[in-house]
Design an enzyme around this catalytic site. Structure first.
Site, short mmCIF file in Angstrom:
data_model
loop_
_atom_site.label_atom_id
_atom_site.label_comp_id
_atom_site.label_asym_id
_atom_site.label_seq_id
_atom_site.Cartn_x
_atom_site.Cartn_y
_atom_site.Cartn_z
N ALA A 23 0.78 -1.42 -0.37
CA ALA A 23 0.01 0.25 0.06
C ALA A 23 0.57 1.01 -0.29
O ALA A 23 1.02 2.12 0.79
CB ALA A 23 -0.66 0.12 1.54
N HIS A 26 6.94 6.20 1.18
CA HIS A 26 7.40 5.13 0.35
C HIS A 26 8.23 5.44 -0.45
O HIS A 26 9.37 5.05 -0.19
CB HIS A 26 6.35 3.93 0.16
CG HIS A 26 5.92 3.25 1.30
ND1 HIS A 26 4.87 3.02 2.09
CD2 HIS A 26 5.92 2.15 2.27
CE1 HIS A 26 4.85 2.71 3.09
NE2 HIS A 26 4.99 1.78 3.42
#
Ligand code: PAF
Length: 276
Positions: free
Chosen positions: A17, A22
């Site tokens: 996800a 990230h």
């Protein structure tokens, strides 16, 4: 295999996800690996770190989009095992004890959480043998405990922290943000606002920081606060003077959010002097 690699292997452990935070984590991993090193991204929603009443079943799974981000950010290898590959016999009988720092704050509100995190991180480190592993500073207590595990268990890996990424409205990026309705999100914004207010009051000392943060939180009663505290970044025990972390967790609707900001607390008495 490690000796054959032309440059360092850098691991970015994730639960998928993937979001802008990230992207920054993977970008940092790419920089640390350099052009001749290798970036491994692990994507594994670790059942061991979810409590019985938590969101394991509804945790977002977006593998196609995740693979696209990994490619975009220059990852060399994505390791996305099934739960049965990581835990072939079910939950392991031998696991990592996170110690006293794992019982406080997140560990108090999520019993078993850090034991689950550290156990899977240790397994991922053994399975991928990186020289460096990157962890986001948003999960500050996790970062502290991973570092403590590396020290206490003599693991041969360097842990590199990666700064938190915030959306334009100030909310720290998180895979769980996608659960928030527009109304929940407006409520959730009191969390970063409270941390900023606390940070701005740092010259006044610890009491002033906590009072400023709590005043912002009180003004948004729809946000259910689990804790707001000043901690020593190295131990998650009580903050002394100098570097400290203002940490907080709260629920907006059914979504639980955590966040933190670093600040510097003045030496005893200096806080009073700042007001004269
Ligand atoms: O921070 C996370 O995404 C997870 O806790 C981690 C480190 C990948 C372990 O499952």
């Amino acid at each position: 295999a490690r000796a054959l690699m032309p440059g360092p292997v850098v691991l970015a452990p994730t639960m998928g996800a993937l979001h802008d935070g990230h992207a920054r984590l993977l970008g940092a991993a790419r920089t640390l690996a350099g052009p001749r090193g290798s970036v491994i991204v692990s994507i594994f929603v670790n059942p061991l770190q979810f409590g019985p009443n938590e969101d394991l079943d509804r945790y977002p799974r977006t593998l196609d989009a995740d693979l696209a981000m990994c490619a975009r950010e220059g990852a060399d290898l994505v390791f996305a095992p099934a739960a049965a590959e990581i835990y072939p016999g079910g939950p392991p009988e031998v696991s990592v004890d996170p110690g006293p720092a794992g019982q406080r704050f997140e560990g108090e509100f999520r019993p078993g959480f850090f034991g689950g995190v550290l156990t899977v991180v240790l397994k991922l480190l053994h399975l991928t043998r990186p020289a460096v592993a990157v962890f986001g500073q948003k999960d500050a207590q996790q970062l502290t405990l991973v570092r403590r595990m590396v020290t206490d268990l003599n693991l041969d890996v360097v842990i590199e922290p990666v700064p938190t990424v915030r959306d334009a409205d100030g909310l720290a990026t998180s895979s769980r943000n996608r659960y928030l309705s527009a109304a929940d999100r407006a409520v959730a914004l009191a969390l970063p606002r409270a941390l900023l207010a606390g940070q701005a009051a740092a010259d006044g000392g610890a009491d002033a920081v906590l009072a400023a943060a709590r005043a912002v939180l009180r003004a948004q009663p729809a946000l259910a606060v689990d804790y707001v505290a000043l901690v020593d970044p190295g131990t998650f025990g009580p903050a002394g003077t100098g570097s400290a972390l203002l940490v907080a967790a709260a629920r907006a609707g059914t979504t639980r959010l955590i966040d933190n900001l670093a600040l510097v607390l003045p030496a005893e008495g200096a806080g009073d002097a700042a007001h004269h």
